[in-house]
Design an enzyme around this catalytic site. Sequence first.
Site, mmCIF file in Angstrom:
data_model
loop_
_atom_site.group_PDB
_atom_site.id
_atom_site.type_symbol
_atom_site.label_atom_id
_atom_site.label_comp_id
_atom_site.label_asym_id
_atom_site.label_seq_id
_atom_site.Cartn_x
_atom_site.Cartn_y
_atom_site.Cartn_z
ATOM 1 C CD1 TRP A 43 -1.331 2.424 2.004
ATOM 2 C CD2 TRP A 43 -3.013 1.531 0.829
ATOM 3 N NE1 TRP A 43 -2.332 3.385 1.905
ATOM 4 C CE2 TRP A 43 -3.368 2.857 1.195
ATOM 5 C CE3 TRP A 43 -3.924 0.768 0.093
ATOM 6 C CZ2 TRP A 43 -4.596 3.433 0.838
ATOM 7 C CZ3 TRP A 43 -5.141 1.340 -0.260
ATOM 8 C CH2 TRP A 43 -5.464 2.647 0.111
ATOM 9 C CG ASP A 46 -1.960 11.269 2.249
ATOM 10 O OD1 ASP A 46 -2.757 10.652 1.526
ATOM 11 O OD2 ASP A 46 -2.302 11.843 3.290
ATOM 12 C CD GLN A 62 1.206 8.561 5.859
ATOM 13 O OE1 GLN A 62 0.326 8.192 6.623
ATOM 14 N NE2 GLN A 62 2.437 8.828 6.274
ATOM 15 C CB SER A 106 0.543 12.995 5.917
ATOM 16 O OG SER A 106 0.121 11.965 5.061
ATOM 17 N NE ARG A 172 -6.147 13.389 9.418
ATOM 18 C CZ ARG A 172 -7.336 13.335 10.010
ATOM 19 N NH1 ARG A 172 -7.431 13.390 11.331
ATOM 20 N NH2 ARG A 172 -8.443 13.236 9.288
ATOM 21 C CG ASP A 173 -2.335 15.377 7.303
ATOM 22 O OD1 ASP A 173 -1.925 14.315 7.802
ATOM 23 O OD2 ASP A 173 -3.468 15.504 6.816
ATOM 24 C CD1 TRP A 314 -8.853 9.473 0.971
ATOM 25 C CD2 TRP A 314 -8.160 7.459 1.635
ATOM 26 N NE1 TRP A 314 -7.632 9.631 1.580
ATOM 27 C CE2 TRP A 314 -7.175 8.421 2.000
ATOM 28 C CE3 TRP A 314 -7.935 6.106 1.943
ATOM 29 C CZ2 TRP A 314 -5.999 8.072 2.661
ATOM 30 C CZ3 TRP A 314 -6.759 5.758 2.608
ATOM 31 C CH2 TRP A 314 -5.814 6.720 2.960
#
Length: 517
Positions: A43, A46, A62, A106, A172-173, A314
Amino acid sequence: MHSFQSQHLEALARAEASLAAAQERVAQDRWRLRYHVAAPAYWINDPNGFSFYRGEYHLFYQHHPYSVEWGPMYWGHVKSKDLVHWEHLPIALAPSEDYDRDGCFSGSAIEHEGKLWLMYTGNVWTGEDRDEDLKQVQALAYSEDGVHFEKYIGNPVIEAAPEGNIHPFHFRDPKIWQHEDIYYCILGSQTTDRQSGQVLLYRSADLINWTFISVIAGGQETTEKLGYMWECPDLFALGDQDVLVCSPQGMAKDGDLYHNLHQSGCMLGKLDYATGKFEHGDLQLLDYGFDFYAPQTTLDEQGRRIVIAWMAMWEDKMPEQARGWAGAMTIPRVLTIEDGQIRTRPLPELSKLRGKSVHYTNEKLLSSLAANSQSVEPDSSIYTGRQFAGVSGEYTELEIEFEAGTATSFGIAMRVGESSGEETVLSYDCQQQKLTLDRERSGAGSGGIRRAPLSLQNGILKLRIFIDRSSVEVFAGDGEVAMSARIYPGVDSTGIRFFAKDGETLLKSVDCWTLDQ
């Protein structure tokens, strides 16, 4: 060596062993992309840490190195001298500490005191509900050589979300940059009621100690519904403006727009570093296609702003999962602002991939409806079109110029399979002034249709198209429209046809190159 560093090294070694056992099988897959960045196996999502360090470009992503499904996130890693040819490096980050045990989410990268620093979100699940039961913090790692990374002993450097109308766990990120000797960081967030996305701004003198400044955009000040969460924010200067890139989740469809599960776009404006407010215009999509999410940018050696995104979406079908891998990156693209609009063009250096070529000029296209058109919807008729010797392939670049003429619509069918009926169709509607990308008959995977507004200049449509074994990326006009799609045709579906409807169109020129790393 600190014990936590030993834990990290052991986790990285196990992940590398997992990849090594799978990558040879994955490399043989007929849908495996030839000139796009993808993980050796399993897999990928990002792009992270897109940066320039010691004369080379670094791109992280990711990654779940044990499965074709999303799972506890690691940071995969590639580097390049030219943004065209990429070299795989060892996995950079693994979830190994209490603050990131369920994922190194991320983040971004920056050079500081000669080292390459990564800032990322450490994720911990605190219960069964992945939307409610979580704790997210911001952490650092650094490298002396740009390959081997050590987590900062003082992590996490941001332990909790700020007070106010800011969700305590969904933040996040981090994207970091430097402005006038001060480091800044923005984070994706949402309001406490989870109804509005927003972006948070922090400031630091040393990358270690961070102070919250403000919500710079979104939240309660949003006047239109722009989703419930803004992921993967990025802020940079471009010309005399600032650009805020983000990926809003939960936007409602609006006519031809926002038909993907989540979107990616930008807002042009100006960040007031004193007040921490970003005055901006409306959201502009960066890509009107199916598969473009979580874009991240960097400044290259020439001062150009380069963007790369995850070429997937997604909750969409990913047929390559049955072959041991999932997801890839888009080709690098150059961003500019012209006439108040963002423009997106493929990186010029991609021409290094060009091999064998053919060229045609001034070929007439006349209406010719295919015999099997009665079996499909009236607004998505298949056209037999014209074929040209040497214009075909599964890893191909096309430069095309149409003169609309008297036709009501015209376009190109790619990855055409004569026996299977497969094709991916790009068409232009002269009356509606819209460009349509149709993958209803593209093979395995999801179907669907995406449309983008586009005005012709003097009746001319210019296209630049990049086809790979399981993708197509379209750039139309003079940077006004980009459209990306993963497609999964059969091995024999390599034909390309040009067509017109209800009149005559002139194919002023077409250049076709075979591409290869």
